[in-house]
Design an enzyme around this catalytic site. Structure first.
Site, PDB file in Angstrom:
ATOM      1  CD  GLU A 271     -63.206 -84.212  15.714  1.00 26.52           C
ATOM      2  OE1 GLU A 271     -63.642 -83.778  14.188  1.00 26.52           O
ATOM      3  OE2 GLU A 271     -62.284 -85.487  14.905  1.00 26.52           O
ATOM      4  CG  HIS A 294     -62.156 -85.016  11.720  1.00 25.97           C
ATOM      5  ND1 HIS A 294     -63.388 -85.649  11.855  1.00 25.97           N
ATOM      6  CD2 HIS A 294     -61.864 -86.140  10.481  1.00 25.97           C
ATOM      7  CE1 HIS A 294     -63.630 -86.276  11.581  1.00 25.97           C
ATOM      8  NE2 HIS A 294     -62.890 -86.572  10.382  1.00 25.97           N
TER       9      HIS A 294
HETATM   10  P1  NAI Z   1     -65.028 -98.566   4.626  1.00 29.14           P
HETATM   11  O1  NAI Z   1     -66.705 -98.651   4.986  1.00 29.14           O
HETATM   12  O2  NAI Z   1     -64.508 -98.555   3.181  1.00 29.14           O
HETATM   13  O3  NAI Z   1     -63.885 -99.756   5.584  1.00 29.14           O
HETATM   14  C1  NAI Z   1     -64.734-100.009   6.807  1.00 29.14           C
HETATM   15  C2  NAI Z   1     -63.767-101.747   7.010  1.00 29.14           C
HETATM   16  O4  NAI Z   1     -63.813-102.256   8.370  1.00 29.14           O
HETATM   17  C3  NAI Z   1     -64.528-102.450   6.520  1.00 29.14           C
HETATM   18  O5  NAI Z   1     -64.085-103.945   5.741  1.00 29.14           O
HETATM   19  C4  NAI Z   1     -64.965-102.908   7.580  1.00 29.14           C
HETATM   20  O6  NAI Z   1     -65.659-104.475   7.130  1.00 29.14           O
HETATM   21  C5  NAI Z   1     -64.563-103.313   8.924  1.00 29.14           C
HETATM   22  N1  NAI Z   1     -64.911-103.034  10.124  1.00 29.14           N
HETATM   23  C6  NAI Z   1     -65.689-102.758  10.682  1.00 29.14           C
HETATM   24  N2  NAI Z   1     -65.658-103.475  11.674  1.00 29.14           N
HETATM   25  C7  NAI Z   1     -64.576-103.470  12.047  1.00 29.14           C
HETATM   26  C8  NAI Z   1     -63.821-104.200  13.560  1.00 29.14           C
HETATM   27  N3  NAI Z   1     -64.767-104.619  14.536  1.00 29.14           N
HETATM   28  N4  NAI Z   1     -62.937-104.990  13.099  1.00 29.14           N
HETATM   29  C9  NAI Z   1     -62.110-105.276  12.143  1.00 29.14           C
HETATM   30  N5  NAI Z   1     -62.581-104.208  11.086  1.00 29.14           N
HETATM   31  C10 NAI Z   1     -63.561-103.562  11.294  1.00 29.14           C
HETATM   32  O7  NAI Z   1     -64.609 -96.889   5.750  1.00 29.14           O
HETATM   33  P2  NAI Z   1     -63.689 -96.026   4.617  1.00 29.14           P
HETATM   34  O8  NAI Z   1     -63.746 -95.637   3.312  1.00 29.14           O
HETATM   35  O9  NAI Z   1     -62.030 -97.087   4.702  1.00 29.14           O
HETATM   36  O10 NAI Z   1     -63.364 -95.603   5.905  1.00 29.14           O
HETATM   37  C11 NAI Z   1     -62.470 -95.730   7.680  1.00 29.14           C
HETATM   38  C12 NAI Z   1     -62.889 -94.605   8.748  1.00 29.14           C
HETATM   39  O11 NAI Z   1     -62.074 -93.979   8.597  1.00 29.14           O
HETATM   40  C13 NAI Z   1     -64.579 -94.600   8.455  1.00 29.14           C
HETATM   41  O12 NAI Z   1     -64.724 -94.806  10.013  1.00 29.14           O
HETATM   42  C14 NAI Z   1     -63.986 -93.069   8.281  1.00 29.14           C
HETATM   43  O13 NAI Z   1     -65.292 -92.479   8.595  1.00 29.14           O
HETATM   44  C15 NAI Z   1     -63.382 -92.563   8.429  1.00 29.14           C
HETATM   45  N6  NAI Z   1     -62.223 -91.253   7.513  1.00 29.14           N
HETATM   46  C16 NAI Z   1     -61.565 -90.025   8.052  1.00 29.14           C
HETATM   47  C17 NAI Z   1     -61.637 -89.151   7.455  1.00 29.14           C
HETATM   48  C18 NAI Z   1     -60.914 -88.458   7.984  1.00 29.14           C
HETATM   49  O14 NAI Z   1     -60.139 -87.059   7.286  1.00 29.14           O
HETATM   50  N7  NAI Z   1     -59.801 -88.631   9.342  1.00 29.14           N
HETATM   51  C19 NAI Z   1     -61.999 -89.043   5.792  1.00 29.14           C
HETATM   52  C20 NAI Z   1     -62.534 -90.431   5.444  1.00 29.14           C
HETATM   53  C21 NAI Z   1     -63.242 -91.179   6.370  1.00 29.14           C
END
Ligand code: NAI
Length: 411
Positions: A271, A294
């Site tokens: 990015e 992003h």
């Molecule tokens: P979280 O940690 O609450 O949830 C992630 C989930 O993914 C967990 O339940 C975990 O068990 C599951 N997981 C891990 N590996 C997996 C796989 N191979 N297959 C299926 N499930 C799997 O995280 P949250 O807060 O929900 O965030 C998710 C993503 O969003 C993160 O990568 C975070 O960096 C990103 N994010 C992006 C933002 C943006 O501005 N676009 C802002 C905030 C978060």
């Protein structure tokens, strides 16, 4: 190694907040009785930060301030660092840990913002809006119902049912979507969401697949050509998780062939570092892709939530020693210490330290009424509630233990 005993009244605790952190943070500190709060609207250059940090007890930064070993060396009074953002790689976490300085952040303060954006993208994609919008900007008038669908009754497939994925599922049901999800960890379904046994099942059944997994070795390249081929013809892909989860060349291929009807992508393997740099991606060539820079979590409300979340973690650590949410430090959740005095001891995690601590108390003739311990491989944090009005002798003995990094005394 720093060995410092902090038992200051709140009006002597200096808080420095950089990079225009929301005023809500100052309000939180004030409400907790901390009034020595200085705010700066920009990041500080290394040299200036190294100079100003000498008298600072709590430092608040966002992503542009680098807290290096050199800065930390001068931070003799620093008690905790708050990163008013999601990431913490701008801080030398190991160096902070060696000095007994916990680092806090706000990983989930923007969950709702991401979920709302994705919900809107589902509607936009199902109506074919990205391509129609791009065409209209060029003066073309694509007035047709072909390829436009309501979301009601369609299937949304969520991969990664954590904070964002599960909240999105609830919101999507409100629009009449059927929600299925796959997570590597067994997760309680919310609303009417249906857990399925494999990622492949999500790919095969969903009209829109959305990714909400973390960036780990096992999620990099999670969606490549083979996975895209398993998706239904005419389905849509959304990625607002992390850039390396999806292979962009494979996605471009699936769009070019017409196998996928569209995509919404907020995060990219590489990015631009600032708005002055060009955004380079082969997806730019595809009108049916909604490209966003992003900003999934970038809203006014998320900034406010971050301010409250991080400030609360720091005031709690200052007031009663609880370190929950620290990313580089043992996490201890402590009850209030209504009548007892509290001694916090941070030490290198070496054999015999606990014995030496207990010995220091028995030598000083002080009774421990509550003790809490948590360790990481290199650092230990032990909290003792004691009944004494004269903690001086035991604090001196604790300082003399060679593995001691620092102690604090709360009264
Ligand atoms: P979280 O940690 O609450 O949830 C992630 C989930 O993914 C967990 O339940 C975990 O068990 C599951 N997981 C891990 N590996 C997996 C796989 N191979 N297959 C299926 N499930 C799997 O995280 P949250 O807060 O929900 O965030 C998710 C993503 O969003 C993160 O990568 C975070 O960096 C990103 N994010 C992006 C933002 C943006 O501005 N676009 C802002 C905030 C978060």
């Amino acid at each position: 190694m720093t060995q410092r005993n902090l038992s200051l009244s709140k009006d002597k605790i200096n808080i420095l907040l950089l990079e225009g952190i929301s005023d809500r943070a100052t309000e939180c500190f004030n409400a907790a009785g901390y009034h020595q709060v200085e705010t700066v609207s920009s990041a500080l250059p290394d040299d200036e930060l190294a100079e100003r940090i000498r008298d600072v007890h709590f430092l608040g930064i966002r992503s542009r301030t680098r807290v290096t070993e050199r800065v930390l060396e001068r931070a003799e009074r620093l008690t905790a660092i708050g990163c008013y953002c999601i990431g913490t790689d701008q801080v030398d976490l190991a160096a902070a840990q060696r000095r007994g300085v916990p680092v806090f952040n706000a990983p989930y303060a923007n969950t709702r913002s991401v979920a709302e954006l994705v919900l809107a993208e589902i509607v936009m994609l199902m109506r074919g809006i990205p391509a129609k919008n791009a065409a209209a900007h060029r003066g073309e008038w694509l007035k047709s119902a072909q390829g436009s669908y309501e979301v009601r009754g369609k299937t949304l497939g969520i991969i990664g049912y954590g904070h964002i994925g599960s909240q999105l599922g609830i919101l999507a049901e409100g629009l009449g979507l059927r929600v299925i999800y796959y997570d590597v960890v067994r997760k309680l379904p919310l609303g009417n969401a249906e857990p399925v046994d494999s990622q492949d099942e999500v790919l095969a059944r969903a009209d829109v697949v959305t990714l909400h997994v973390p960036d780990t070795e096992s999620t990099r390249g999670l969606i490549d050509a083979a996975e895209l081929a398993r998706m239904k013809a005419g389905a849509h892909l959304i990625n607002a998780s992390r850039g390396k989860v999806v292979s962009i060349p494979a996605l471009a291929g699936a769009l070019a062939s017409g196998h996928l009807a569209g995509a919404a992508i907020d995060v990219f393997p590489s990015e631009p570092a600032s708005k002055n740099e060009e955004f380079v991606s082969e997806l730019r060539a595809h009108d049916n892709v909604l490209l966003t820079p992003h900003i999934g979590g970038s809203t006014f409300e998320a900034q406010q939530n971050i301010a409250v979340d991080v400030s609360t973690k720091m005031t709690l650590y200052s007031d009663n020693g609880s370190s929950m949410g620290a990313v580089n430090f043992p996490e201890v959740n402590l009850p209030d210490h209504a009548t007892a005095r509290r001694i916090l001891h941070i030490h290198r995690n070496e054999p015999g330290v606990l014995q030496a601590i207990n010995h220091a108390f028995s030598e000083a003739g002080i009774n421990i009424v509550g003790q809490y311990l948590q360790t990481l491989p290199d650092v230990g944090y032990v909290v003792m509630d004691v009944e004494t009005d004269d903690a001086g002798p035991v604090l001196r003995r604790l300082h003399d233990i060679p593995a001691t990094i620092r102690t604090r005394y709360l009264y």
